[in-house]
Design a protein around this motif. Sequence first.
Motif, short mmCIF file in Angstrom:
data_model
loop_
_atom_site.label_atom_id
_atom_site.label_comp_id
_atom_site.label_asym_id
_atom_site.label_seq_id
_atom_site.Cartn_x
_atom_site.Cartn_y
_atom_site.Cartn_z
N PRO A 171 5.47 -9.86 -5.41
CA PRO A 171 4.21 -9.20 -4.99
C PRO A 171 3.95 -9.26 -3.48
O PRO A 171 3.19 -8.44 -2.96
N SER A 172 4.57 -10.21 -2.79
CA SER A 172 4.36 -10.31 -1.35
C SER A 172 4.93 -9.12 -0.58
O SER A 172 4.56 -8.88 0.56
N GLY A 173 5.85 -8.38 -1.20
CA GLY A 173 6.50 -7.29 -0.50
C GLY A 173 7.54 -7.76 0.49
O GLY A 173 8.07 -6.97 1.28
N GLY A 186 12.82 1.01 7.24
CA GLY A 186 13.96 1.71 7.81
C GLY A 186 13.63 2.95 8.59
O GLY A 186 14.49 3.52 9.26
N SER A 187 12.38 3.39 8.53
CA SER A 187 11.94 4.55 9.31
C SER A 187 10.45 4.40 9.58
O SER A 187 9.76 3.62 8.90
N LEU A 188 9.97 5.12 10.57
CA LEU A 188 8.54 5.09 10.91
C LEU A 188 7.93 6.42 10.51
O LEU A 188 8.05 7.42 11.22
N ALA A 189 7.34 6.43 9.35
CA ALA A 189 6.74 7.63 8.78
C ALA A 189 5.56 7.21 7.91
O ALA A 189 5.50 6.06 7.46
N PRO A 190 4.62 8.11 7.68
CA PRO A 190 3.47 7.76 6.84
C PRO A 190 3.91 7.18 5.50
O PRO A 190 4.79 7.72 4.83
N GLY A 191 3.32 6.05 5.14
CA GLY A 191 3.63 5.38 3.89
C GLY A 191 4.64 4.25 4.01
O GLY A 191 4.72 3.39 3.14
N ARG A 192 5.43 4.22 5.09
CA ARG A 192 6.38 3.13 5.29
C ARG A 192 5.66 1.90 5.82
O ARG A 192 4.60 1.98 6.43
N ARG A 193 6.25 0.73 5.62
CA ARG A 193 5.71 -0.48 6.21
C ARG A 193 5.88 -0.41 7.73
O ARG A 193 6.85 0.14 8.24
N LEU A 207 6.03 -6.87 12.18
CA LEU A 207 6.32 -6.87 10.75
C LEU A 207 5.00 -6.67 10.01
O LEU A 207 4.04 -7.41 10.25
N ASP A 208 4.95 -5.66 9.15
CA ASP A 208 3.69 -5.31 8.47
C ASP A 208 2.56 -5.09 9.47
O ASP A 208 1.40 -5.43 9.22
N GLY A 209 2.90 -4.52 10.62
CA GLY A 209 1.89 -4.22 11.63
C GLY A 209 1.36 -5.42 12.38
O GLY A 209 0.45 -5.30 13.19
#
Length: 652
Positions: free
Chosen positions: A256-258, A596-603, A641-643
């Motif tokens: 659950p931590s992702g 692996g990429s910077l797009a809406p919805g990615r971490r 990491l995770d913003g």
Amino acid sequence: MLVRRGAVLAVGSEEDVRSALAEAISQMATEAGVAVAGMEGVMEHDLEGRFVMPGFVDAHVHVIPGGMALGRVDLRGAASRQQLLQRVAAVAGRLGPGEWVLGGQWDEGEWGGELPTAEWLDEVCGDLPAYLTRHDLHLGLANSAALAMAGIGTETPDPEGGIIDRHPGTGRPTGLLRERAMNLMAAVIPEASRAERRAALAAAARLALSRGVTTLEVYMPAAEEGSLPVRIYTHVPLPTWQRLKQWQLAHGWAHPSGRLFWGGVKEFADGSLGSRTALMWQPYSDVDPNSPYARGQHVLEPQKLRELAAAAIGAGLQVSIHAIGDRAVDEVVAAYEAALDAVLDREEGGELAAGGDGGHGQGAGREARRRMLGQRLRLRIEHVQHLSGDANATIAMARNGITPVPNPPHLLTDAAMLQPRLGKDRAARAFAFGSLVASGLRPAFASDWPVVDLQPWTSVYGAVHRTTPPLGVACAMLRALPAWARFDVTGVQSGLACASRGYDSSQERKPPASSSSSAASSSLPPPPSSSLAAPKPLGEAIEPPQGGHAAAGCAAEALEEWPSPVAAEQRLSLDAALLGHTSWAAASVGLEQYVGSLAPGRRADFVEVGGQLAEADAVGALRVSEGGLRRCLPVVTRTWLDGELAYDLLQV
């Protein structure tokens, strides 16, 4: 870029991002049913024009062994028997009775090719047991005390899949253990404690984040406590596939931590080129062709490997198999194809039993189904270093939806041995990155750390230019780093050659005192000082580059002559090399919609780097530049990491 709750919300121009922010604030107000005060709670970070890219995804590392190695004997770069023994003696002298001298990273090629023996270590270890692995982890050296503790003697038979090297005539073990013979020693070395494994994980994470790597390959206790500092995908041994399947049915495939994912099983088909245990169709060029091991060896009996792979694939698990030699690669491809066909046969048989027509036949339709099944299961071949024929081997992999996981750093360390060990023709087919991509494959690049140091930008450089960075480029990058963060660039003895003029040799390579806080409580400090030797002044070195280049880790274009590439036709574009180290690597473990990429919805896992990698194209858009990479090894300045800021070179 707009980030919310650790995920990317929008990417684009400043105008696009501010518009997305206004929309997000409006949506939050609607959902809450109350007014939201403008920019309250919004933080703006000015990255000052630095190049930003997704965090590196290393598709094949050994996290805990790598972390443990940071605090053990490091023989990387030892250029003589004397240097090796000096480093071993320095550690042995600090140990108490009965403690083990552990570590490795030695390479006999550094001192002329003579293989070490137990007697070397006996000179400085005395009664202390010692065991030091070669840098490829396929060959280990034990001293006499360790051999005695493991019960390895003249009468000890070679285990299946392994070799005990012996003195001619007497049959007495030399101290060298190959492949699964190494398990005889592993059985008597004390297991690391839970505290030691935690410390190793923390050290590995510090190193990874300082190099811009945010996702590696279970470390459940740390995940349960919410303190796993990097993202990890784990594999377990192939023979344990049934236990993994039961775990997956009970717990899914992610924590659950992702931060923790599981679902892969791994096995070995062969060994390594350096240890001459990689399985080849033809004998090695530098050994007696009549020797029983002239073509390398199987680590696991082929029929057993096929049966285990078929069972795990039939259960819907991801299978990853180590294969370096050309014969090993071909045999693994054949094993995967047979296992995929068995799954399709069962599916088609079930459809017929249900009154269908089986529906797919034996032609192109079945081939497409097999390829899609292989892709869905993320079947992988680790290393895929030598190919029996570029076209045939790569087409067979593509036909079965297989993901190759090559290691560009191995090209840099193995380049000198390719022709002597394999001959000209086979050497030209080694590390065939270009052929893999040309066949439609999407290689997931990896370091194989600690076999080779964790240096993603050096790996990218090797994939693009097929050579080590010139010394001037390595020196320029190192001068842009503080003393404690410097390291020897893979394939270049840069830490020594740059020392006299590039480093302030009065400084020790260690993080400042303020960075000693724990990984869980603050931004992670750089790697521990135990992994970094103090710089040693040597004779003359290249003059430091002038102007602003040094701060960006770049050398002047005319600094020196550039090294000759190995099989230049196998070069990759910089775009392909970066994809292989980010999104393609993420896809190899099913995380391409997550990282692996910077797009809406990615971490929001990303790094900021210095260096002149981006140049304006004809329409003014910034694009990564292969010319820039030619004279630059970018410096990772910050990792997110995770913003959340996880590493900051400038504030450690």
